[in-house]
Design an enzyme around this catalytic site. Structure first.
Site, PDB file in Angstrom:
ATOM      1  N   LYS A   9       0.891  -1.166   0.000  1.00  0.00           N
ATOM      2  CA  LYS A   9       0.000   0.000   0.000  1.00  0.00           C
ATOM      3  C   LYS A   9       0.920   1.204   0.000  1.00  0.00           C
ATOM      4  O   LYS A   9       1.670   1.437   0.944  1.00  0.00           O
ATOM      5  CB  LYS A   9      -0.905   0.013   1.227  1.00  0.00           C
ATOM      6  N   LEU A  10       0.865   1.964  -1.071  1.00  0.00           N
ATOM      7  CA  LEU A  10       1.776   3.088  -1.274  1.00  0.00           C
ATOM      8  C   LEU A  10       1.146   4.369  -0.750  1.00  0.00           C
ATOM      9  O   LEU A  10       0.128   4.815  -1.254  1.00  0.00           O
ATOM     10  CB  LEU A  10       2.102   3.207  -2.767  1.00  0.00           C
TER      11      LEU A  10
END
Length: 140
Positions: free
Chosen positions: A99-100
């Site tokens: 998850k950026l």
């Protein structure tokens, strides 16, 4: 109609992703994950003792055989830091899912779309399955 969500070669029957950051205890977190039937669990890397994963209390409450572990890059300020964090997560946790999250200003926590795109392009080429945290930006 196909109710399966496919991401990174995995099939998910639940579209609910559960974060681990706001629980008063790890036991309550575990009970909530089980009750939700979520199959994707996000975890801020900065909250985990990556040097001592076997002893980390939070990780002991997440059964990664039953859920997709989704480390996030919360706390990074630019693409370069996010890429490094993703690579560390892959090495430590054995997952290509990330998850950026890139927040250049910790006061407002607004995602940076340009830095997010830059990091996503690099990480996707390296085989990551990037789930970016970003505002709706039709031009992007």
């Amino acid at each position: 109609m196909d109710d399966i969500l496919k991401i990174g070669g995995r099939d998910f029957t639940s579209r609910l992703f559960v974060g681990t950051g706001k629980f008063s205890s790890n036991r309550l977190m575990l009970e909530s994950i089980l009750a939700s039937e979520s199959q994707m669990i996000t975890v801020a890397m900065k909250r985990i003792d990556m040097a001592n994963e076997e002893e980390d209390d939070m990780l002991q409450h997440i059964n990664r055989d039953h859920v997709q572990f989704l480390p996030n890059t919360s706390g990074v300020r630019n693409a370069q830091e996010a890429i490094l964090a993703a690579r560390l997560a892959r090495e430590c946790f054995g997952t290509d899912f990330i998850k950026l999250e890139i927040h250049p200003d910790p006061k407002y926590l607004l995602p940076d779309p340009i830095e997010t795109l830059t990091a996503t392009e690099v990480l996707a080429k390296e085989g990551f399955h990037v789930l970016p945290y970003i505002q709706a930006a039709p031009v992007m």
